[in-house]
Design a protein around this motif. Structure first.
Motif, short mmCIF file in Angstrom:
data_model
loop_
_atom_site.label_atom_id
_atom_site.label_comp_id
_atom_site.label_asym_id
_atom_site.label_seq_id
_atom_site.Cartn_x
_atom_site.Cartn_y
_atom_site.Cartn_z
N VAL A 113 110.02 -32.22 18.17
CA VAL A 113 110.08 -30.67 18.92
C VAL A 113 109.47 -31.20 20.36
CG1 VAL A 113 109.33 -28.47 20.07
CG2 VAL A 113 109.29 -29.02 17.35
N ILE A 114 110.13 -31.00 21.68
CA ILE A 114 110.29 -32.07 23.03
C ILE A 114 110.47 -30.53 23.87
CG2 ILE A 114 111.28 -33.21 24.28
CD1 ILE A 114 113.20 -33.88 22.21
N ASP A 115 109.66 -30.59 24.77
CA ASP A 115 109.67 -29.79 25.55
C ASP A 115 109.29 -30.12 27.03
OD1 ASP A 115 106.29 -29.56 26.74
OD2 ASP A 115 105.98 -29.00 24.65
N ASN A 116 109.22 -29.05 28.32
CA ASN A 116 108.65 -30.25 29.73
C ASN A 116 107.95 -29.10 30.01
OD1 ASN A 116 110.56 -27.72 30.17
ND2 ASN A 116 111.40 -28.70 31.92
N GLY A 117 106.59 -29.28 29.39
CA GLY A 117 105.47 -28.06 29.71
C GLY A 117 104.27 -28.59 30.29
N ILE A 118 103.57 -28.48 30.49
CA ILE A 118 102.24 -29.12 31.39
C ILE A 118 101.78 -30.46 30.76
CG2 ILE A 118 100.52 -27.81 30.31
CD1 ILE A 118 99.14 -27.61 32.99
N GLY A 119 101.98 -30.93 29.47
CA GLY A 119 101.68 -32.29 29.00
C GLY A 119 99.85 -32.24 28.60
N MET A 120 100.05 -33.24 28.66
CA MET A 120 98.49 -33.54 28.17
C MET A 120 98.15 -34.61 28.11
SD MET A 120 98.15 -32.93 24.12
CE MET A 120 99.96 -33.82 23.21
N ASN A 121 96.46 -35.08 28.86
CA ASN A 121 96.59 -36.57 28.34
C ASN A 121 94.81 -37.01 28.25
OD1 ASN A 121 94.03 -34.56 30.01
ND2 ASN A 121 94.76 -34.88 31.97
N LYS A 122 94.35 -37.86 28.62
CA LYS A 122 93.22 -38.23 28.14
C LYS A 122 91.75 -36.93 27.19
CE LYS A 122 89.88 -42.13 27.60
NZ LYS A 122 89.12 -43.36 27.76
N ASP A 123 91.98 -36.24 28.47
CA ASP A 123 90.73 -35.41 28.53
C ASP A 123 91.69 -34.57 27.90
OD1 ASP A 123 89.06 -36.29 29.92
OD2 ASP A 123 89.55 -35.02 32.11
N ILE A 124 92.28 -34.03 27.42
CA ILE A 124 92.87 -32.34 27.22
C ILE A 124 92.80 -33.12 25.10
CG2 ILE A 124 94.81 -31.08 26.68
CD1 ILE A 124 93.79 -30.61 28.43
N ILE A 125 93.00 -34.00 25.29
CA ILE A 125 93.51 -34.63 23.46
C ILE A 125 92.26 -35.08 23.41
CG2 ILE A 125 93.68 -36.83 22.43
CD1 ILE A 125 96.46 -37.81 24.72
N ASN A 126 91.57 -35.72 23.80
CA ASN A 126 89.85 -35.27 23.57
C ASN A 126 89.21 -34.53 22.64
OD1 ASN A 126 90.03 -38.37 23.27
ND2 ASN A 126 89.26 -39.09 25.33
N ASN A 127 89.34 -33.21 23.95
CA ASN A 127 88.02 -32.57 24.01
C ASN A 127 88.98 -30.81 23.01
OD1 ASN A 127 86.14 -33.11 25.72
ND2 ASN A 127 87.86 -32.70 27.37
N TYR A 128 90.55 -30.87 23.17
CA TYR A 128 90.99 -30.29 22.74
C TYR A 128 92.08 -30.48 21.64
CZ TYR A 128 89.22 -27.63 26.60
OH TYR A 128 88.32 -27.64 27.75
N TYR A 129 92.75 -30.71 21.63
CA TYR A 129 93.82 -31.86 21.10
C TYR A 129 93.64 -31.69 19.65
CZ TYR A 129 98.40 -33.74 19.51
OH TYR A 129 99.63 -33.92 18.75
N SER A 130 92.60 -33.36 19.66
CA SER A 130 92.21 -33.54 18.66
C SER A 130 90.27 -33.40 17.95
CB SER A 130 91.74 -35.20 18.57
OG SER A 130 90.29 -35.13 19.67
N LYS A 131 90.03 -31.77 18.44
CA LYS A 131 89.05 -31.32 17.94
C LYS A 131 89.36 -30.06 17.53
CE LYS A 131 85.94 -33.74 19.68
NZ LYS A 131 85.06 -33.16 20.96
N VAL A 132 89.69 -30.17 16.13
CA VAL A 132 90.00 -28.49 15.10
C VAL A 132 88.71 -27.34 15.53
CG1 VAL A 132 89.68 -27.68 12.77
CG2 VAL A 132 90.49 -30.72 13.56
N GLY A 133 89.56 -26.68 15.58
CA GLY A 133 89.35 -25.51 16.29
C GLY A 133 88.68 -24.98 17.58
#
Length: 811
Positions: A441-461
């Motif tokens: 699934v590929i998009d040209n949306g806002i994307g993620m950076n280190k902060d988003i990954i650490n604080n939200y993407y990898s944090k369940v809930g």
């Protein structure tokens, strides 16, 4: 000399830091001593008077009065050994004193700022200054949607004092969050070119030190450790910032009121913010090189928990500050930094923090247990990524697509705010390499950076779309859409169908401003993320799943895959391109607009001369689709039932009365009749027979994403609380969008029963009945409405019906 000046002179004379400063300046020269002393007294008087405004505008922060400033100065002396104090330079001693008095002055905004935030304009129309100030405050306020909902709810319930408490909290929080930046503005406005040591201006350095006390500890590494202010006269700016930070922290006050306490405010129970002030509990403390101890007697476990959690925070700061000073010393080994070392314990002693005791019995007021719910990580994750929650493994694809839609909508809003061109797109690809199947699934949306990954993407809930970061970004971009992704658990669903996940992403930060692209490889839900360099050019995210051998699409044809995607996202807010078996298929909102309710007809909706089908096309904001209503008619008039046949027959000399009747039931029209049966023994009996002629069915989506729970009960015994139990059958194609919304469970298969549901059902009833009124004759409509009232099981339906009939009368 005024009373304030006398108090300042008396208090400063007792300060070891001020005494050390005066000793050094006198030794330099009378002129230097006079200039430095005059600067210190003017600054302290200014700060002392201005700090009084904190109490005026923020009464719950009573400890941020002028006395707090002197306490911070006193605590600085407790943190600095006397032998080190003597080694500090004149400008360092000046900055210690000035930072103690200026660091919190941002907590005392000007009166015209406060009035602008409350929309108390000086004239009939707001000035440009008032518009800007209110706009900034409103943007901040909108990052607290739950608080705003609480305020509205309390006002509706006429609980105005509680609503005012939350409003005051939002103003106080706005002041607190921005007070460090406001200090810099204040110093630039009132003290530029007024604070010097010899010819060295100190105002900018002071502003940076004050600002740093509200920043992350690591930001202190950016301050100059060997700023030269004269021949062999250095200023170690990070050291001043560390001492200020710790002294401010150790003056235990309500600025650090833990969030757990605000959750217990008088809005919910008696442990209010006033109680936190009154029973702030810390009676005494001991601070020296061997021990940091707090003595606290608490009258509620929430307060004890808050104090102990704050002690945890102090522990972290002690550790980080010591590490920063050690690092600075290592990086500048050619200079003697011995006077800048912290000789403090690394942990706060908590032994004397506990419950208050009853005066008569001597027993504690409560028993404190540091116990709370703990989750078994593996079991919870297995639950969240399993069919126990979602019901079907296919939802993994839906979760990925809805994440991409949100990312594109957010990027679109940002580009619109910049008036920059942007064409959102999402691509879904299924392909096979060798024997291995892949889904991308590929998009040209806002994307993620280190902060988003650490604080939200990898944090369940921890959903980004529920965070303060999102609401702040939403306010900045004037974003009005409702995010689809809300729970922060969707990514786990991918491991129901995949062995590993590869993510390439690049974050859009601003107009033509991007973060470095990242590549993540996740071998399983319990694995560490492998972070690699990525060559991704454009912002957005590409998620590639290495599918399990038994994945749910294993035996799907290309046509079936396309159908499954369109079913999961029937009204995509972003165009979706599907690539499967080397063929492309595009679909968008237009496909949904062309979808007709008649397509939902099945075995349970038969053509019948006595059933009128009335087509309704929705034209209300946020309601997209159409519906067919089934109405029982006889001779062109709506009726409750129709006797289709009624006669008598003779079998073996016995008469039997046979009938065939159509009638309404909830969500259905049924045909009921009798038949004669003869069993094996020759016995004749009359047996009732029922057939469904028209039954409700729906294709319902919310913000473009399919709702799999069903709006109508499949069987009478499985009706949920949030289902349409209406007095007629209806075929419904509907997407609820715009500012309309419903609360769902995390699996998106059940709607939460609350005011949103009640409002939705009432609005839908109103829209249906209003359109029936437009399409039908008045006499026919009145007769039909009477039948609806007589057979309805839904109060919400009746509310919408009455509203439509009232509109009809007025017209």
């Amino acid at each position: 000399m005024s009373e304030s000046e006398q108090h300042i002179e008396s208090s400063l004379s007792k300060s070891k830091i001020y005494t050390a400063l005066r000793t050094k300046t006198v030794n330099e020269s009378t002129t230097v001593d006079s200039k430095v002393s005059d600067t210190i007294h003017k600054c302290v008087l200014y700060a002392y008077d201005k700090a009084k405004l904190i109490i005026k505008y923020m009464p719950e922060y009573t400890l941020h009065d002028s006395e707090h400033l002197f306490r911070v100065l006193y605590l600085m002396e407790k943190l600095i050994p006397e032998e080190n104090l003597e080694k500090l330079t004149v400008p360092e001693l000046m900055l210690l004193i000035l930072s103690a008095f200026f660091h919190d002055l941002g907590m005392s905004p000007d009166e015209n700022e406060i009035k602008a935030w409350k929309q108390q304009w000086l004239d009939l129309d707001p000035t440009d200054f008032e518009k800007k100030e209110y706009s900034n405050f409103e943007r901040f306020k909108n990052t607290y949607p739950d608080r705003l909902e609480d305020i509205n709810r309390l006002r509706v319930n006429q609980e105005f004092s509680k609503a005012e408490l939350i409003e005051q909290f939002l103003i106080s929080e706005y002041i607190r969050v921005n007070h460090a930046q406001r200090v810099k503005k204040l110093l630039a406005r009132d003290w530029k070119d007024k604070i010097f040591y010899h010819d060295t201006p100190l105002t900018k350095i002071l502003a940076d030190i004050c600002h740093s006390h509200n920043e992350d500890t690591l930001s202190l590494m950016n301050l100059d450790p060997i700023f030269l202010s004269g021949e062999d006269v250095n200023i170690c700016i990070p050291y001043i910032a560390v001492i200020l930070r710790l002294a401010d922290l150790l003056d235990f006050d309500a600025k650090r009121t833990p969030s757990v306490l605000f959750s217990h405010l008088s809005v919910r129970n008696s442990v209010s913010l006033f109680e936190w002030q009154k029973h702030r509990s810390v009676k005494a403390w001991r601070i020296n090189q061997n021990e940091i101890s707090f003595f606290a007697e608490c009258n509620h476990p929430a307060i004890e928990s808050g104090i102990k959690k704050f002690c945890d925070y102090i522990d972290t700061e002690l550790k980080n500050c010591s590490a920063i000073l050690s690092k600075i010393s290592e990086q500048n080994g050619y200079i003697d930094f011995s006077q800048y070392k912290l000789n403090l314990p690394i942990k706060v002693n908590r032994e004397r923090i506990g419950p208050e005791k009853d005066i008569e019995s001597g027993e504690p007021l409560y028993e404190y247990w540091d116990t709370s719910f703990e989750l078994n990580k593996n079991q919870v994750i297995e639950l969240l990524m399993g069919t126990q929650l979602y019901g079907s493994k296919e939802v993994a694809l839906r979760e990925l697509i809805q994440n991409s839609i949100d990312a594109c909508l957010l990027s679109e809003a940002m580009h619109n705010s910049w008036q920059a061109p942007y064409v959102p797109n999402i691509i879904v690809k299924f392909y096979t390499i060798g024997t291995q199947d892949y889904l991308e699934v590929i998009d040209n949306g806002i994307g993620m950076n280190k902060d988003i990954i650490n604080n939200y993407y990898s944090k369940v809930g921890s959903s980004f779309y529920k965070s303060k970061d999102f609401f702040d970004l939403k306010a900045q971009t004037d974003l009005s859409y409702k995010p689809i992704s809300r729970f922060g658990i969707g990514i786990l669903s991918t491991f129901m169908v995949s062995e590993s996940v590869e993510v390439q992403t690049k974050r859009l930060k601003g107009k033509y401003n991007f973060d470095e692209p990242l590549k993540l490889v996740i071998e399983g839900y319990d694995s560490i993320f492998t972070v690699l360099k990525s060559d991704k050019d454009e912002p957005g995210t590409c998620t590639k799943l290495l599918l399990k051998q038994n994945h749910p699409w294993k035996h799907y044809t290309g046509e079936a895959l396309i159908k499954a995607i369109k079913l999961a996202v029937p009204n995509p807010q972003i165009p979706i391109k599907i690539i499967v078996e080397n063929q492309e298929n595009n679909f968008s909102k237009i496909d949904f607009q062309n979808k007709k309710a008649a397509e939902l007809k099945s075995y349970y909706w038969a053509e019948n001369a006595n059933i009128r089908e009335e087509l309704i096309v929705f034209d209300e904001p946020g309601y997209i689709g159409n519906a067919i209503i089934g109405i029982i008619e006889q001779n062109g008039i709506p009726v409750e039932k129709v006797d289709v046949h009624s006669n008598e027959t003779n079998v073996n000399g016995q008469k039997y009365s046979l009938s065939l009747q159509m009638h309404w039931e909830t969500n259905e029209i049924k045909k009921k009749g009798d038949s004669i049966e003869i069993n094996d023994t020759g016995e004749i009996k009359l047996t009732p027979r029922t057939q469904t002629l028209a039954k409700s069915n729906a294709s319902f989506s919310i913000h473009g994403i399919n709702y799999s729970g069903g709006l109508f009960p499949e069987y009478s015994f499985n009706a949920k609380k949030t289902m349409l139990l209406w007095p007629f059958p209806m075929l419904l194609v509907l997407d609820l969008n715009g500012n309309n919304d419903l609360d769902l469970n995390s699996a998106r298969n059940e709607i939460v029963l609350n005011e949103l549901w009640n409002s939705f059902e009432q609005n839908l009833s109103f829209i249906i009945c209003k359109n029936l009124s437009k399409n039908l004759e008045l006499e026919y409509t009145n007769k039909l409405y009477s039948l609806f009232r007589a057979n309805s099981q839904s109060d919400n339906f009746l509310i919408g019906l009455e509203k439509a009939q009232e509109l009809l009368k007025n017209e």
